[in-house]
Design an enzyme around this catalytic site. Structure first.
Site, mmCIF file in Angstrom:
data_model
loop_
_atom_site.group_PDB
_atom_site.id
_atom_site.type_symbol
_atom_site.label_atom_id
_atom_site.label_comp_id
_atom_site.label_asym_id
_atom_site.label_seq_id
_atom_site.Cartn_x
_atom_site.Cartn_y
_atom_site.Cartn_z
ATOM 1 N N GLY A 117 4.513 -9.976 -16.893
ATOM 2 C CA GLY A 117 3.521 -10.364 -17.877
ATOM 3 C C GLY A 117 3.035 -11.771 -17.600
ATOM 4 N N ARG A 118 2.618 -12.475 -18.637
ATOM 5 C CA ARG A 118 2.077 -13.830 -18.442
ATOM 6 C C ARG A 118 3.120 -14.755 -17.816
ATOM 7 N NH1 ARG A 118 -0.096 -12.216 -23.368
ATOM 8 N NH2 ARG A 118 -2.375 -12.158 -23.437
ATOM 9 N N ILE A 119 4.352 -14.715 -18.374
ATOM 10 C CA ILE A 119 5.379 -15.620 -17.857
ATOM 11 C C ILE A 119 5.783 -15.213 -16.447
ATOM 12 C CG2 ILE A 119 7.743 -16.439 -18.172
ATOM 13 C CD1 ILE A 119 7.272 -16.214 -21.201
ATOM 14 N N THR B 50 15.501 -16.262 -18.299
ATOM 15 C CA THR B 50 14.923 -17.123 -19.332
ATOM 16 C C THR B 50 14.220 -16.279 -20.391
ATOM 17 O OG1 THR B 50 12.903 -17.396 -18.009
ATOM 18 C CG2 THR B 50 14.590 -19.112 -17.805
ATOM 19 N N SER B 51 14.538 -14.981 -20.456
ATOM 20 C CA SER B 51 13.868 -14.104 -21.423
ATOM 21 C C SER B 51 14.723 -13.940 -22.670
ATOM 22 C CB SER B 51 13.545 -12.760 -20.779
ATOM 23 O OG SER B 51 14.729 -12.104 -20.327
ATOM 24 N N ARG B 52 15.573 -12.921 -22.692
ATOM 25 C CA ARG B 52 16.529 -12.708 -23.772
ATOM 26 C C ARG B 52 17.852 -12.278 -23.157
ATOM 27 N NH1 ARG B 52 13.339 -15.036 -26.457
ATOM 28 N NH2 ARG B 52 12.462 -14.466 -28.498
ATOM 29 N N GLU C 43 24.077 -15.223 -28.570
ATOM 30 C CA GLU C 43 23.762 -16.577 -29.034
ATOM 31 C C GLU C 43 23.986 -16.695 -30.544
ATOM 32 O OE1 GLU C 43 19.945 -18.170 -27.913
ATOM 33 O OE2 GLU C 43 19.992 -17.169 -25.977
ATOM 34 N N HIS D 58 19.134 -22.510 -24.310
ATOM 35 C CA HIS D 58 17.888 -21.858 -24.759
ATOM 36 C C HIS D 58 16.780 -22.897 -24.950
ATOM 37 C CE1 HIS D 58 16.343 -17.987 -26.838
ATOM 38 N NE2 HIS D 58 15.343 -18.661 -26.294
ATOM 39 N N GLY E 231 14.038 -23.154 -22.692
ATOM 40 C CA GLY E 231 12.948 -22.823 -21.776
ATOM 41 C C GLY E 231 11.578 -23.251 -22.265
#
Length: 335
Positions: free
Chosen positions: A163-165, A245-247, A276, A297, A299
């Site tokens: 996607g964008r990231i 760096t997502s979930r 988390e 967390h 990012g």
């Protein structure tokens, strides 16, 4: 002339000062000045008396809380890019609109992803930790065989979620001389694929077996839960690294820890964790041993990003109470 009543807005965590100041100008707002995570009972109380709830990704707004919400609650304006913390379907059934703050975290998160892509193979955290803890004279200077890492240039990165990231990560990776590979639900545009000189893999399994660095950049959904499973982790090469760096729940964390402990993968760079804010003590031990770089967390943690997110929250609230559809409304999916 009477002025319309300002909506009562409840904000669950402390936000940047410019955002809170603007909210106080526009709304009747309750702020969390102590920045203390709210209990479930406190969230329920807020949802019973506010017109708008502004939660963050750490607030679990599930179907039970939504069902008990008061009749005044009309909008959940989440201060987050994803809305996996909100039961959007339950909100829709209750007549509550949900919004988020998309498209403001892309570049910051991609920067942090690239930082971890560099940090893990090049042992940046180990080097910094050594000097910060070294006694005077302990470091004897440059040594041709000390703190050897692995080269980045010329290696293959496999991006999971384009996607964008993911696309922004691809641009950075290409600039660092990495060969860009990606797996996604569908192919990106031919123009972007050509720009990145990217190779599309329909099979995630096949891509994982052939790349040197895996970057996880897909959202957390039921379909992506443990997408990087124990079986798929076994497909990775022993020299490969994984960055997330997502979930946290996109990776089977327990299986990843075993792979790191048994040297079946070379290292991990993690900004997110499956449970988390609790972090598995074995991960902390791996970080001490140089097998992992762990970040709390952060990012998207830039002032610019957080202010942009707050601006989107404000726009969504104002648009809704002006009688229009908020620009960042999240539509319910299928049950």
């Amino acid at each position: 002339m009477t002025h319309p009543k300002k909506p009562d807005v409840f904000v669950t965590r402390k936000l940047p000062a410019p955002v809170e100041a603007r909210m106080q100008e526009l709304f009747s707002v309750t702020l969390n000045r102590d920045d203390r995570p709210l209990s479930r009972d406190e969230l329920a109380d807020a949802m019973g008396r506010a017109d708008v709830l502004v939660p963050t990704l750490t607030d679990r707004i599930d179907a039970e809380l939504i069902e008990k919400a008061g009749p005044r609650l009309k909008l959940i304006a989440s201060f987050s890019n994803g809305v996996d913390n909100v039961d959007v379907n339950a909100a829709a059934k209750k007549g509550i609109t949900v919004t988020n703050t998309p498209n403001v975290l892309t570049e910051d998160t991609a920067d942090m992803t690239m930082a971890l892509v560099l940090a893990v193979p090049r042992r940046l955290a180990e080097g910094a930790r050594f000097l910060s803890r070294a006694e005077p004279g302990e470091w004897q200077g440059w040594n041709p065989t000390w703190m050897l890492g692995r080269r980045i240039w010329g290696k293959r990165i496999g991006i999971v979620g384009m996607g964008r990231i993911g696309t922004a990560v691809g641009r950075r990776a290409k600039a660092f001389g990495l060969s860009v590979n990606y797996h996604n639900r569908g192919r990106i545009s031919p123009e972007t694929e050509a720009e990145l000189e990217a190779t599309y893999w329909d099979s995630l399994d096949q891509m994982l077996a052939r790349v040197d660095i895996v970057s996880v950049n897909c959202p957390s959904t039921p379909a992506t839960y443990h997408l990087i499973s124990a079986r798929r982790l076994q497909l990775m090469r022993p020299e490969a690294y994984i960055v997330n760096t997502s979930r946290g729940d996109v990776i089977d964390e327990e299986a990843m820890i075993r792979c790191l402990e048994e040297d079946r993968i070379a290292g991990a760079g993690l900004d997110v964790f499956e449970n988390e804010p609790d972090i598995n003590p074995r991960l902390l031990e791996l970080a001490k041993n140089g097998k992992a770089v762990l970040l709390p967390h952060m990012g998207s943690a830039t002032l610019e990003s957080r202010v942009d997110m707050g601006d989107k929250v404000i726009i969504n609230i104002r648009t809704y109470f002006d009688g229009h559809r908020p620009p960042n409304r999240v539509l319910p999916g299928r049950d």
